[in-house]
Design a protein around this motif. Structure first.
Motif, PDB file in Angstrom:
ATOM      1  N   GLY A  54      -2.006   3.491   7.618  1.00 15.19           N
ATOM      2  CA  GLY A  54      -0.843   2.713   7.177  1.00 15.19           C
ATOM      3  C   GLY A  54       0.384   3.168   7.936  1.00 15.19           C
ATOM      4  N   GLY A  74       3.633   1.749   7.854  1.00 15.91           N
ATOM      5  CA  GLY A  74       4.887   1.140   7.380  1.00 15.91           C
ATOM      6  C   GLY A  74       6.013   2.168   7.483  1.00 15.91           C
ATOM      7  N   VAL A  75       6.936   2.091   6.529  1.00 15.26           N
ATOM      8  CA  VAL A  75       8.119   2.964   6.524  1.00 15.26           C
ATOM      9  C   VAL A  75       7.711   4.443   6.626  1.00 15.26           C
ATOM     10  CG1 VAL A  75      10.042   3.721   5.043  1.00 15.26           C
ATOM     11  CG2 VAL A  75       9.436   1.305   5.165  1.00 15.26           C
ATOM     12  N   ILE A  76       6.765   4.849   5.802  1.00 12.13           N
ATOM     13  CA  ILE A  76       6.417   6.267   5.707  1.00 12.13           C
ATOM     14  C   ILE A  76       5.409   6.687   6.785  1.00 12.13           C
ATOM     15  CG2 ILE A  76       5.313   7.983   4.178  1.00 12.13           C
ATOM     16  CD1 ILE A  76       8.214   7.192   3.423  1.00 12.13           C
ATOM     17  N   ASP A 124      -3.685   0.275  10.766  1.00  8.66           N
ATOM     18  CA  ASP A 124      -2.945  -0.561   9.810  1.00  8.66           C
ATOM     19  C   ASP A 124      -3.471  -1.992   9.971  1.00  8.66           C
ATOM     20  OD1 ASP A 124       0.225  -0.347   8.406  1.00  8.66           O
ATOM     21  OD2 ASP A 124      -0.795  -2.285   8.619  1.00  8.66           O
ATOM     22  N   PRO A 125      -3.818  -2.662   8.865  1.00  8.20           N
ATOM     23  CA  PRO A 125      -4.404  -4.002   8.969  1.00  8.20           C
ATOM     24  C   PRO A 125      -3.376  -5.116   9.180  1.00  8.20           C
ATOM     25  CG  PRO A 125      -4.340  -3.297   6.680  1.00  8.20           C
ATOM     26  CD  PRO A 125      -3.799  -2.166   7.477  1.00  8.20           C
ATOM     27  N   ALA A 126      -2.086  -4.826   9.103  1.00 10.96           N
ATOM     28  CA  ALA A 126      -1.093  -5.917   9.178  1.00 10.96           C
ATOM     29  C   ALA A 126      -0.962  -6.456  10.599  1.00 10.96           C
ATOM     30  CB  ALA A 126       0.263  -5.406   8.695  1.00 10.96           C
ATOM     31  N   ASN A 161      -0.966   6.442   3.930  1.00 11.88           N
ATOM     32  CA  ASN A 161       0.349   5.850   3.615  1.00 11.88           C
ATOM     33  C   ASN A 161       0.244   4.358   3.319  1.00 11.88           C
ATOM     34  OD1 ASN A 161       1.856   8.306   4.872  1.00 11.88           O
ATOM     35  ND2 ASN A 161       0.416   7.605   6.418  1.00 11.88           N
ATOM     36  N   ALA A 162      -0.831   3.962   2.637  1.00  9.16           N
ATOM     37  CA  ALA A 162      -1.001   2.547   2.281  1.00  9.16           C
ATOM     38  C   ALA A 162      -0.090   2.240   1.083  1.00  9.16           C
ATOM     39  CB  ALA A 162      -2.466   2.290   1.947  1.00  9.16           C
ATOM     40  N   PRO A 163       0.050   0.959   0.742  1.00  5.25           N
ATOM     41  CA  PRO A 163       0.943   0.605  -0.378  1.00  5.25           C
ATOM     42  C   PRO A 163       0.581   1.324  -1.676  1.00  5.25           C
ATOM     43  CG  PRO A 163       0.311  -1.363   0.836  1.00  5.25           C
ATOM     44  CD  PRO A 163      -0.537  -0.243   1.383  1.00  5.25           C
ATOM     45  N   GLU A 164       1.602   1.510  -2.501  1.00  6.22           N
ATOM     46  CA  GLU A 164       1.456   2.258  -3.756  1.00  6.22           C
ATOM     47  C   GLU A 164       0.753   1.386  -4.809  1.00  6.22           C
ATOM     48  OE1 GLU A 164       2.234   5.361  -3.969  1.00  6.22           O
ATOM     49  OE2 GLU A 164       2.760   5.864  -6.014  1.00  6.22           O
ATOM     50  N   LYS A 221      -5.545   2.537  -3.185  1.00  6.89           N
ATOM     51  CA  LYS A 221      -5.720   3.992  -3.004  1.00  6.89           C
ATOM     52  C   LYS A 221      -7.160   4.390  -3.350  1.00  6.89           C
ATOM     53  CE  LYS A 221      -1.158   5.072  -2.442  1.00  6.89           C
ATOM     54  NZ  LYS A 221      -0.586   5.282  -1.108  1.00  6.89           N
ATOM     55  N   SER A 275       0.414  10.039   0.658  1.00  3.73           N
ATOM     56  CA  SER A 275       1.881  10.061   0.517  1.00  3.73           C
ATOM     57  C   SER A 275       2.340   9.472  -0.811  1.00  3.73           C
ATOM     58  CB  SER A 275       2.539   9.254   1.649  1.00  3.73           C
ATOM     59  OG  SER A 275       2.356   9.871   2.886  1.00  3.73           O
ATOM     60  N   SER A 286       3.862   8.139  -4.053  1.00  2.00           N
ATOM     61  CA  SER A 286       5.083   8.667  -4.661  1.00  2.00           C
ATOM     62  C   SER A 286       5.016   8.671  -6.177  1.00  2.00           C
ATOM     63  CB  SER A 286       6.298   7.875  -4.179  1.00  2.00           C
ATOM     64  OG  SER A 286       6.035   6.513  -4.172  1.00  2.00           O
ATOM     65  N   PRO A 303       6.130  12.815   0.688  1.00  2.00           N
ATOM     66  CA  PRO A 303       7.306  13.086   1.507  1.00  2.00           C
ATOM     67  C   PRO A 303       8.523  12.359   0.952  1.00  2.00           C
ATOM     68  CG  PRO A 303       6.136  11.229   2.419  1.00  2.00           C
ATOM     69  CD  PRO A 303       5.415  11.599   1.143  1.00  2.00           C
ATOM     70  N   ASN A 354      11.884   9.942   2.239  1.00  2.00           N
ATOM     71  CA  ASN A 354      12.114   8.979   3.317  1.00  2.00           C
ATOM     72  C   ASN A 354      13.389   9.305   4.104  1.00  2.00           C
ATOM     73  OD1 ASN A 354      11.801   6.691   4.845  1.00  2.00           O
ATOM     74  ND2 ASN A 354      12.735   5.335   3.346  1.00  2.00           N
TER      75      ASN A 354
HETATM   76  N1  LIG Z   1       9.271   4.130   1.012  1.00  2.94           N
HETATM   77  C1  LIG Z   1       9.567   5.288   0.480  1.00  2.94           C
HETATM   78  O1  LIG Z   1      10.726   5.647   0.294  1.00  2.94           O
HETATM   79  C2  LIG Z   1       8.445   6.241   0.110  1.00  2.94           C
HETATM   80  C3  LIG Z   1       8.762   7.605  -0.037  1.00  2.94           C
HETATM   81  C4  LIG Z   1       7.719   8.507  -0.294  1.00  2.94           C
HETATM   82  C5  LIG Z   1       6.416   8.048  -0.448  1.00  2.94           C
HETATM   83  N2  LIG Z   1       6.165   6.704  -0.335  1.00  2.94           N
HETATM   84  C6  LIG Z   1       4.768   6.290  -0.491  1.00  2.94           C
HETATM   85  O2  LIG Z   1       4.196   6.115   0.795  1.00  2.94           O
HETATM   86  C7  LIG Z   1       3.201   5.089   0.731  1.00  2.94           C
HETATM   87  C8  LIG Z   1       3.536   4.016   1.742  1.00  2.94           C
HETATM   88  O3  LIG Z   1       4.795   3.474   1.402  1.00  2.94           O
HETATM   89  P1  LIG Z   1       5.700   2.680   2.456  1.00  2.94           P
HETATM   90  O4  LIG Z   1       7.069   2.655   1.889  1.00  2.94           O
HETATM   91  O5  LIG Z   1       5.482   3.196   3.836  1.00  2.94           O
HETATM   92  O6  LIG Z   1       5.069   1.211   2.326  1.00  2.94           O
HETATM   93  P2  LIG Z   1       5.090   0.061   3.414  1.00  2.94           P
HETATM   94  O7  LIG Z   1       4.844  -1.194   2.660  1.00  2.94           O
HETATM   95  O8  LIG Z   1       6.289   0.155   4.291  1.00  2.94           O
HETATM   96  O9  LIG Z   1       3.817   0.387   4.318  1.00  2.94           O
HETATM   97  C9  LIG Z   1       2.511   0.292   3.866  1.00  2.94           C
HETATM   98  C10 LIG Z   1       1.657  -0.025   5.072  1.00  2.94           C
HETATM   99  O10 LIG Z   1       0.294   0.053   4.682  1.00  2.94           O
HETATM  100  C11 LIG Z   1      -0.382  -1.017   5.310  1.00  2.94           C
HETATM  101  N3  LIG Z   1      -1.610  -1.298   4.566  1.00  2.94           N
HETATM  102  C12 LIG Z   1      -1.871  -2.242   3.651  1.00  2.94           C
HETATM  103  N4  LIG Z   1      -3.153  -2.154   3.232  1.00  2.94           N
HETATM  104  C13 LIG Z   1      -3.716  -1.142   3.934  1.00  2.94           C
HETATM  105  C14 LIG Z   1      -5.003  -0.587   3.976  1.00  2.94           C
HETATM  106  N5  LIG Z   1      -5.976  -1.031   3.198  1.00  2.94           N
HETATM  107  N6  LIG Z   1      -5.225   0.433   4.847  1.00  2.94           N
HETATM  108  C15 LIG Z   1      -4.247   0.916   5.624  1.00  2.94           C
HETATM  109  N7  LIG Z   1      -2.994   0.430   5.622  1.00  2.94           N
HETATM  110  C16 LIG Z   1      -2.732  -0.587   4.781  1.00  2.94           C
HETATM  111  C17 LIG Z   1       0.598  -2.162   5.328  1.00  2.94           C
HETATM  112  O11 LIG Z   1       0.260  -3.127   6.319  1.00  2.94           O
HETATM  113  C18 LIG Z   1       1.899  -1.431   5.623  1.00  2.94           C
HETATM  114  O12 LIG Z   1       2.163  -1.347   7.019  1.00  2.94           O
HETATM  115  C19 LIG Z   1       3.177   4.602  -0.706  1.00  2.94           C
HETATM  116  O13 LIG Z   1       2.197   5.298  -1.428  1.00  2.94           O
HETATM  117  C20 LIG Z   1       4.562   4.979  -1.206  1.00  2.94           C
HETATM  118  O14 LIG Z   1       4.635   5.147  -2.602  1.00  2.94           O
HETATM  119  C21 LIG Z   1       7.131   5.787  -0.044  1.00  2.94           C
END
Ligand SMILES: NC(=O)c1ccc[n+]([C@@H]2O[C@H](COP(=O)([O-])OP(=O)(O)OC[C@H]3O[C@@H](n4cnc5c(N)ncnc54)[C@H](O)[C@@H]3O)[C@@H](O)[C@H]2O)c1
Length: 302
Positions: free
Chosen positions: A13, A15-17, A36-38, A90-93, A98, A118, A120, A142, A144
């Motif tokens: 994954g 994304g942001v994290i 990442d599948p997106a 770091n896939a969606p929460e 998960k 990761s 949260s 972590p 952000n």
């Molecule tokens: N954003 C924050 O501030 C923050 C801080 C700490 C922890 N987190 C945690 O980090 C994790 C990721 O959060 P984020 O903010 O980066 O989310 P995000 O939506 O920005 O990114 C998630 C990524 O996972 C990808 N994804 C979807 N399904 C997937 C799969 N089956 N396998 C692999 N990747 C897949 C998506 O395409 C996307 O790019 C979550 O568990 C979140 O709770 C987020």
């Protein structure tokens, strides 16, 4: 598994994290395989790494670090499990995602490889049922963005082995993080609970017309010094009065209803309505880099 034996890291994954973790791992000279599948995720990651690399350079790269030392391998790391020495998920929460992902990764990976999520808020006890090796699964939560914020909460589940907890703390330290061990799986882990306590009272003060949002910030950043006589002295001195404050705080705690939200939003808009959030984010990152550079070599508690 020791930090020195971790050469190739899997990032699930981006994304942001996940993107930010990837930058940090690369800056420390690690080889990174990412999935990442997106649609468009590969290009997005490349552009993001370009955007943060200058910052990582300012913070100091390992001798062998390279922005290009990663490979985007597609939707899943499945074909590459055998190459990995550590995984940061770091896939969606979402619990379903998960459970499925951690189960798949656990089934394919060498048993000595630590799988850190990761997450949260979802504790790893919730997603180890399908795992053959739950002793190597834990949360590495972590803040952000992970390539800048020093804190990582390491949250084991009851089956995580002591050896893996120790190895994970030492790996995050090696990465330059300030890991803390959250010894029990409590909702929200620890740092966000502390934050929730503070935020709840801040919102309540604004909601109840005691302070403007701007003055909440001023009160927080300009006060709160400490005395030289220590914790016990402070609590003997202020504790009895504090009990009364806490009682009042509980009686007037923030209610998260629409009316309360509207009052707080109005006050926040007065303070920040004219501000460009993108620009503030940029300035925050620049300041963080300066702060982190100043802290290098400083003593305890940084
Ligand atoms: N954003 C924050 O501030 C923050 C801080 C700490 C922890 N987190 C945690 O980090 C994790 C990721 O959060 P984020 O903010 O980066 O989310 P995000 O939506 O920005 O990114 C998630 C990524 O996972 C990808 N994804 C979807 N399904 C997937 C799969 N089956 N396998 C692999 N990747 C897949 C998506 O395409 C996307 O790019 C979550 O568990 C979140 O709770 C987020």
């Amino acid at each position: 598994m020791t930090s020195s034996s971790i050469r190739t890291v899997g990032v699930v994954g981006t994304g942001v994290i996940g993107g930010s973790w990837t930058g940090l791992f690369l800056a420390k000279g690690l080889h990174v395989l990412v999935s990442d599948p997106a649609p468009g995720a590969e290009e997005k990651l490349a552009a993001y790494l370009d955007s943060i690399w200058r910052t990582l350079e300012q913070l100091g790269l390992a001798g062998n670090a390279s922005k290009d030392n990663y490979r985007f391998v597609g939707e899943t790391l499945e074909a590459h499990y055998g190459e990995l020495d550590f995984v940061q998920e770091n896939a969606p929460e979402r619990l379903g995602i998960k459970i499925q992902l951690i189960g798949e990764i656990d089934a394919g990976m060498r048993p000595d490889v630590i799988i850190a999520s990761s997450s949260s808020g979802i504790t790893s006890s919730h997603f180890i049922d399908n795992c053959q090796h739950p002793e190597r699964v834990l949360i590495g939560h972590p803040f952000n963005p992970p390539h800048l914020m020093p804190l990582v909460e390491v949250v084991p589940n009851q089956k995580t082995s002591a050896e893996n907890i120790k190895a994970e703390l030492s790996f995050y330290k090696w990465l330059g993080k300030n890991p803390v061990l959250v010894k029990k799986e409590v909702p929200g882990f620890a740092a966000n609970r502390l934050q929730a306590g503070l935020c709840s009272e801040a919102y309540s003060l604004v909601r109840n017309g005691v302070l403007s949002a701007e003055d909440v910030v001023m009160a927080k950043i300009s006060g709160g010094g400490g005395g030289k006589y220590g914790f016990q002295h402070l609590m003997r001195h202020l504790g009895p009065a504090m009990e009364g404050w806490l009682e009042d705080m509980r009686a007037h705690s923030y209610d998260f209803g629409e009316d309360s939200l509207a009052v707080c939003e109005g006050s926040v808009q007065e303070m920040l309505g004219h501000v460009d959030p993108e620009e503030v984010g940029k300035q925050r990152d620049e300041l963080l880099v300066k702060l982190l550079s100043l802290k290098v070599g400083a003593s305890a508690l940084v």
